[in-house]
Scaffold this motif. Structure first.
Motif, PDB file in Angstrom:
ATOM      1  N   TYR A   1       5.770   3.708  -1.936  1.00  0.00           N
ATOM      2  CA  TYR A   1       5.204   4.859  -2.632  1.00  0.00           C
ATOM      3  C   TYR A   1       5.045   4.548  -4.111  1.00  0.00           C
ATOM      4  N   CYS A   2       4.021   5.181  -4.728  1.00  0.00           N
ATOM      5  CA  CYS A   2       3.789   5.018  -6.170  1.00  0.00           C
ATOM      6  C   CYS A   2       4.919   5.661  -6.961  1.00  0.00           C
ATOM      7  N   ASP A   3       5.240   6.874  -6.570  1.00  0.00           N
ATOM      8  CA  ASP A   3       6.210   7.658  -7.304  1.00  0.00           C
ATOM      9  C   ASP A   3       6.778   8.746  -6.392  1.00  0.00           C
TER      10      ASP A   3
ATOM     11  N   GLU B   1       6.215  11.848  -6.402  1.00  0.00           N
ATOM     12  CA  GLU B   1       5.187  12.793  -5.960  1.00  0.00           C
ATOM     13  C   GLU B   1       4.509  12.283  -4.681  1.00  0.00           C
ATOM     14  N   CYS B   2       4.166  11.012  -4.674  1.00  0.00           N
ATOM     15  CA  CYS B   2       3.543  10.414  -3.493  1.00  0.00           C
ATOM     16  C   CYS B   2       4.512  10.436  -2.315  1.00  0.00           C
ATOM     17  N   GLN B   3       5.767  10.217  -2.593  1.00  0.00           N
ATOM     18  CA  GLN B   3       6.754  10.223  -1.523  1.00  0.00           C
ATOM     19  C   GLN B   3       6.852  11.608  -0.879  1.00  0.00           C
TER      20      GLN B   3
ATOM     21  N   ILE C   1       0.839  -1.191   0.000  1.00  0.00           N
ATOM     22  CA  ILE C   1       0.000   0.000   0.000  1.00  0.00           C
ATOM     23  C   ILE C   1       0.880   1.248   0.000  1.00  0.00           C
ATOM     24  N   CYS C   2       0.477   2.214  -0.822  1.00  0.00           N
ATOM     25  CA  CYS C   2       1.205   3.478  -0.871  1.00  0.00           C
ATOM     26  C   CYS C   2       0.925   4.264   0.418  1.00  0.00           C
ATOM     27  N   GLN C   3       1.975   4.665   1.081  1.00  0.00           N
ATOM     28  CA  GLN C   3       1.832   5.389   2.359  1.00  0.00           C
ATOM     29  C   GLN C   3       1.117   6.720   2.166  1.00  0.00           C
TER      30      GLN C   3
HETATM   31 ZN   LIG Z   1       0.599   6.811  -4.068  1.00  0.00          ZN
END
Ligand SMILES: [Zn+2]
Ligand SMILES: [Zn+2]
Length: 68
Positions: free
Chosen positions: A31-33, A35-37, A7-9
Motif C-alpha cells: 500500500y502507498c499509505d 489511506e490506501c490500506q 503495486i498498491c493493492q
Molecule cells: Zn495506493
C-alpha cells in the motif's frame, strides 16, 4: 516488472517498494499509505483476501483466531 517495484493493492499505483509498505496481516500486498490500506481493506475486498493469503503463505493463525 522490476523486482524492486510493487503495486498498491488499493489504487494499483506501481512504485518502488521503499515507497510502499506491506500489509501487516498477510505481508503479501503493498500500500502507498494508510489511506490506501483502509480503502483496499474495505472497498477492494482485502479484508477477506488477507485471511486467505495468510493461510496460503503458511503464517500460523493464532489460537482463537481461526478462520470459520
Ligand atoms: Zn495506493
Ligand atoms: Zn493483508
Amino acid at each position: 516488472m522490476n523486482p524492486d517495484t510493487a503495486i498498491c493493492q488499493s489504487c494499483t499505483a506501481i512504485k518502488f517498494q521503499s515507497q510502499l509498505f506491506r500489509c501487516r496481516g498477510c505481508e503479501s500486498v503493498w500500500y502507498c499509505d494508510k489511506e490506501c490500506q483502509t480503502r483496499g481493506w474495505s472497498e477492494k475486498g482485502h479484508k477477506v483476501e488477507c485471511k486467505i493469503l495468510k493461510v496460503v503463505r503458511g503464517i500460523q493463525v493464532r489460537d482463537g483466531d481461526l478462520i470459520s
